[in-house]
Design an enzyme around this catalytic site. Structure first.
Site, PDB file in Angstrom:
ATOM      1  N   LYS A   1      32.697   4.581  19.333  1.00 54.43           N
ATOM      2  CA  LYS A   1      31.419   3.513  19.684  1.00 54.43           C
ATOM      3  C   LYS A   1      30.657   3.720  18.912  1.00 54.43           C
ATOM      4  CE  LYS A   1      30.156   1.961  23.018  1.00 54.43           C
ATOM      5  NZ  LYS A   1      28.432   2.138  23.378  1.00 54.43           N
ATOM      6  N   ASN A   2      29.950   5.144  19.403  1.00 52.28           N
ATOM      7  CA  ASN A   2      28.782   5.260  19.141  1.00 52.28           C
ATOM      8  C   ASN A   2      28.300   5.542  18.049  1.00 52.28           C
ATOM      9  OD1 ASN A   2      28.336   4.455  22.015  1.00 52.28           O
ATOM     10  ND2 ASN A   2      28.297   5.831  23.291  1.00 52.28           N
TER      11      ASN A   2
ATOM     12  N   CYS B   1      17.752  -2.311  31.725  1.00 49.44           N
ATOM     13  CA  CYS B   1      19.623  -2.746  31.323  1.00 49.44           C
ATOM     14  C   CYS B   1      20.602  -2.025  32.790  1.00 49.44           C
ATOM     15  CB  CYS B   1      19.446  -1.292  30.355  1.00 49.44           C
ATOM     16  SG  CYS B   1      20.908  -0.334  30.028  1.00 49.44           S
TER      17      CYS B   1
ATOM     18  N   ARG C   1      16.082   2.656  30.437  1.00 49.08           N
ATOM     19  CA  ARG C   1      15.682   2.988  28.879  1.00 49.08           C
ATOM     20  C   ARG C   1      14.344   2.877  28.305  1.00 49.08           C
ATOM     21  NH1 ARG C   1      22.300   1.879  27.873  1.00 49.08           N
ATOM     22  NH2 ARG C   1      21.654   3.491  26.481  1.00 49.08           N
TER      23      ARG C   1
ATOM     24  N   LEU D   1      10.303   7.386  22.991  1.00 49.81           N
ATOM     25  CA  LEU D   1      10.694   8.449  21.619  1.00 49.81           C
ATOM     26  C   LEU D   1      11.063   7.827  20.315  1.00 49.81           C
ATOM     27  CD1 LEU D   1      11.900  10.906  24.082  1.00 49.81           C
ATOM     28  CD2 LEU D   1      10.007  10.506  23.851  1.00 49.81           C
TER      29      LEU D   1
ATOM     30  N   ASP E   1      28.598   9.747  29.929  1.00 52.45           N
ATOM     31  CA  ASP E   1      30.119   8.918  29.840  1.00 52.45           C
ATOM     32  C   ASP E   1      30.799   8.158  30.075  1.00 52.45           C
ATOM     33  OD1 ASP E   1      27.794   7.094  28.384  1.00 52.45           O
ATOM     34  OD2 ASP E   1      28.331   7.584  26.120  1.00 52.45           O
TER      35      ASP E   1
ATOM     36  N   ARG F   1      33.420  -4.307  26.092  1.00 48.53           N
ATOM     37  CA  ARG F   1      32.168  -3.914  24.752  1.00 48.53           C
ATOM     38  C   ARG F   1      33.067  -2.150  24.356  1.00 48.53           C
ATOM     39  NH1 ARG F   1      26.697  -4.098  27.209  1.00 48.53           N
ATOM     40  NH2 ARG F   1      26.306  -3.887  25.519  1.00 48.53           N
TER      41      ARG F   1
HETATM   42  N1  EPU Z   1      15.203   8.472  26.593  1.00 47.85           N
HETATM   43  C1  EPU Z   1      13.663   8.184  26.089  1.00 47.85           C
HETATM   44  N2  EPU Z   1      12.692   8.012  25.708  1.00 47.85           N
HETATM   45  C2  EPU Z   1      13.679   7.424  24.238  1.00 47.85           C
HETATM   46  C3  EPU Z   1      14.442   7.787  24.366  1.00 47.85           C
HETATM   47  C4  EPU Z   1      15.455   7.902  25.198  1.00 47.85           C
HETATM   48  O1  EPU Z   1      12.733   8.439  27.732  1.00 47.85           O
HETATM   49  O2  EPU Z   1      12.969   6.062  23.888  1.00 47.85           O
HETATM   50  C5  EPU Z   1      15.684   8.618  27.986  1.00 47.85           C
HETATM   51  C6  EPU Z   1      16.810   7.423  28.559  1.00 47.85           C
HETATM   52  O3  EPU Z   1      16.426   6.697  28.687  1.00 47.85           O
HETATM   53  C7  EPU Z   1      17.645   8.841  28.896  1.00 47.85           C
HETATM   54  C8  EPU Z   1      17.451   9.641  28.108  1.00 47.85           C
HETATM   55  O4  EPU Z   1      16.692  10.139  27.171  1.00 47.85           O
HETATM   56  O5  EPU Z   1      16.938   8.470  30.145  1.00 47.85           O
HETATM   57  C9  EPU Z   1      18.756  10.138  27.138  1.00 47.85           C
HETATM   58  O6  EPU Z   1      18.916   8.401  26.545  1.00 47.85           O
HETATM   59  P1  EPU Z   1      19.468   8.439  24.830  1.00 47.85           P
HETATM   60  O7  EPU Z   1      18.314   8.487  23.972  1.00 47.85           O
HETATM   61  O8  EPU Z   1      20.042  10.272  24.528  1.00 47.85           O
HETATM   62  O9  EPU Z   1      20.492   6.885  24.706  1.00 47.85           O
HETATM   63  P2  EPU Z   1      21.067   6.172  23.825  1.00 47.85           P
HETATM   64  O10 EPU Z   1      21.100   6.727  22.931  1.00 47.85           O
HETATM   65  O11 EPU Z   1      20.344   4.728  24.072  1.00 47.85           O
HETATM   66  C10 EPU Z   1      23.121   6.805  23.299  1.00 47.85           C
HETATM   67  C11 EPU Z   1      24.599   6.077  23.692  1.00 47.85           C
HETATM   68  C12 EPU Z   1      25.414   5.999  25.224  1.00 47.85           C
HETATM   69  C13 EPU Z   1      25.061   7.573  25.965  1.00 47.85           C
HETATM   70  C14 EPU Z   1      23.934   7.881  25.711  1.00 47.85           C
HETATM   71  C15 EPU Z   1      23.879   9.646  26.637  1.00 47.85           C
HETATM   72  C16 EPU Z   1      25.077   5.089  22.626  1.00 47.85           C
HETATM   73  C17 EPU Z   1      24.977   3.582  21.252  1.00 47.85           C
HETATM   74  N3  EPU Z   1      24.659   4.751  23.093  1.00 47.85           N
HETATM   75  O12 EPU Z   1      22.634   6.499  24.153  1.00 47.85           O
HETATM   76  O13 EPU Z   1      26.587   5.647  25.160  1.00 47.85           O
HETATM   77  O14 EPU Z   1      25.631   7.629  27.321  1.00 47.85           O
HETATM   78  O15 EPU Z   1      23.615   8.234  24.257  1.00 47.85           O
HETATM   79  O16 EPU Z   1      24.366  10.438  25.813  1.00 47.85           O
HETATM   80  O17 EPU Z   1      24.904   5.825  21.509  1.00 47.85           O
HETATM   81  C18 EPU Z   1      27.670   4.243  26.786  1.00 47.85           C
HETATM   82  O18 EPU Z   1      28.820   4.498  25.717  1.00 47.85           O
HETATM   83  O19 EPU Z   1      27.668   3.729  27.707  1.00 47.85           O
HETATM   84  C19 EPU Z   1      26.390   4.913  26.239  1.00 47.85           C
HETATM   85  C20 EPU Z   1      25.695   4.263  27.866  1.00 47.85           C
END
Ligand code: EPU
Length: 430
Positions: A23-24, A127, A132, A136, A317, A409
């Site tokens: 999915k990701n 969320c 979240r 960044l 995850d 999902r």
């Molecule tokens: N963060 C910030 N600012 C930002 C972006 C992220 O502070 O602008 C923080 C987040 O709040 C979190 C950390 O950085 O504490 C890591 O977040 P990340 O950006 O890596 O997560 P994401 O890209 O939103 C993806 C996956 C998630 C998975 C995370 C971590 C997808 C679609 N989603 O989310 O998957 O948990 O990376 O590996 O790829 C799931 O599939 O159930 C899921 C939540």
């Protein structure tokens, strides 16, 4: 929408579970189609609610999506093939109604600003797994030369003369930030260096696909990614890599229920940290060329101490699933969640099934119990939901998991895959 899943615990699992495309990886790959006027063909795409929702979102921007039906000899075990054609982008706005349903759709900001010089994307808002932010991601496009304004809950990005390469240093590892920076920089003028990049396998998969489209990306999978911008990207064909989280989830399911399962297409190197933890619990994990065999025959589960962190460490995850498993270990386990604050909604539901879990900030202490007992439960995100399914496999009597749409999902036909291996599990249509 209101389907439920009914599980009667106590049956061991035996058989083969085919692992679907990730999915990701699928979501950012679909979004990458916006970067080119030519067709991007994706194979091994999982049948998931999030994929259908993203098709709608991309359709709104003008992407034509066709899904090929099954060909002769194929079963539902083969992923779908999606053809995404963004010949003409008709709308550079991603509205609140859509972005608030799926956070990852915020990532369209990168291809839109890179190709069209403008993007208007709703901030995703709250969320279920805590705050979240997207600061960044915004920083990354800003570094590449976009002017950013926040207006009425929308991030408005403008770069009328195009983006230019830059150094982007992430203070924290972010998967979405890395995807966004990589996609936007592919069409920027000059070279971009991303420091402290996420190293998740899905980043590598997206980089490989972008390179097939004509991008010049090197270093994906390491902390430093270098992107030499190109003027345009073309079409390509790419097969989505297998889902490491689905693989780890079913590995934990058989660890919980007992028995022996072959995880077809599971790739051990994508989840080595999780397989190491399963080994520590006493479960037998045997990698083969075609997949991973996981077995537990009678032995008790040993407790473990695990801290989640970005790849290659133990993934957030799989945290809920491991916690479900440890509710039945002989002794006390500790799990520290360092990636997301407040990703513990499964705890109170596991307690409803008889688990003993103590929470303190980012730390959970799980005291293994002799038995779990079935109950009505529900969860508000997909990994939490599937952890309840795992717990139910070992609970006495009947468990009803409500709000199954969270499962749909991110897990393809979960009840089918488990039922075919002997679990007493069925979907109750709502
Ligand atoms: N963060 C910030 N600012 C930002 C972006 C992220 O502070 O602008 C923080 C987040 O709040 C979190 C950390 O950085 O504490 C890591 O977040 P990340 O950006 O890596 O997560 P994401 O890209 O939103 C993806 C996956 C998630 C998975 C995370 C971590 C997808 C679609 N989603 O989310 O998957 O948990 O990376 O590996 O790829 C799931 O599939 O159930 C899921 C939540």
């Amino acid at each position: 929408m209101m389907d439920r899943i009914r599980i009667v615990g106590g049956r061991p699992l035996k058989g083969t579970i085919p692992i679907s495309g990730a999915k990701n990886a699928t979501l950012p790959l679909m979004i990458a189609s916006l970067l080119s006027e030519e067709t991007l063909t994706l194979d091994n795409v999982p049948r998931l609610a999030d994929v259908s929702l993203l098709q709608r979102i991309l359709g709104n921007h003008g992407v034509d999506v066709t899904v090929s039906g099954k060909r002769a000899g194929e079963t539902a075990d083969h992923g779908q093939t999606l053809r995404l054609s963004a010949e003409r982008i008709v709308d550079t706005t991603a509205p609140y109604e859509l972005v608030s349903k799926m956070r990852a759709s915020f990532w369209v900001i990168a291809p839109l600003i890179a190709r069209m010089g403008e993007a208007r994307v709703s901030m995703p808002g709250g969320c279920a797994i805590g705050t979240r932010p997207v600061d960044l991601l915004i920083m990354a496009v800003e570094r590449l030369g976009a002017r950013i304004e926040i207006d009425g809950g929308y991030v408005v990005a403008k770069a009328p003369k195009g983006l230019r390469g830059a150094e982007i240093v992430f203070p924290k590892v972010t998967v979405g930030g890395t995807h966004t920076a990589m996609m936007a920089a592919s069409l920027a003028n000059g070279t971009t260096v991303i420091e402290n990049a996420a190293r998740e396998p899905e980043i590598v998969d997206v980089a490989e696909c972008l390179n097939k489209m004509g991008a010049r990306i090197s270093g994906a999978g390491t902390q430093q990614i270098v992107i030499e911008g190109v003027a345009r990207l073309g079409g390509a064909r790419h097969a989505v890599l297998p889902d490491r989280i689905e693989t780890g989830t079913y590995a934990m399911a058989v660890a919980m229920a007992g028995g022996e399962i072959f995880l077809q297409n599971g790739r051990p190197h994508l989840l080595q940290a999780a397989l190491d933890v399963l080994n520590q619990t006493g479960v037998t994990v045997s990698p083969t060329k075609e997949g991973i065999r996981v077995a537990r025959n009678g032995a008790e589960l040993a407790p473990v101490e695990v801290t989640t962190a970005p790849f290659p460490a133990f993934p957030t995850d799989l945290q809920a699933q491991l916690m479900a498993l440890m509710t039945r270990a002989r002794g006390t386990s500790r799990i520290v969640e360092t990636v997301f604050e407040n990703r513990f909604m499964h705890v109170q539901e596991l307690v409803r099934l008889g688990a003993r879990i103590h929470l303190e900030g980012e730390r959970a202490t799980i005291e293994g119990v002799e038995r779990l007992k079935g109950a009505q439960v529900m969860a508000t995100d997909l990994r939490a939901s599937v952890s309840l399914v795992i717990a139910a496999l070992a609970a006495e009597g009947e468990t009803i998991v409500n709000r199954v749409y969270h499962l749909d999902r991110g897990f393809e036909r979960v009840e089918d895959k488990l039922a075919r291996c002997g679990a007493a599990i069925e979907r109750l249509p709502g």
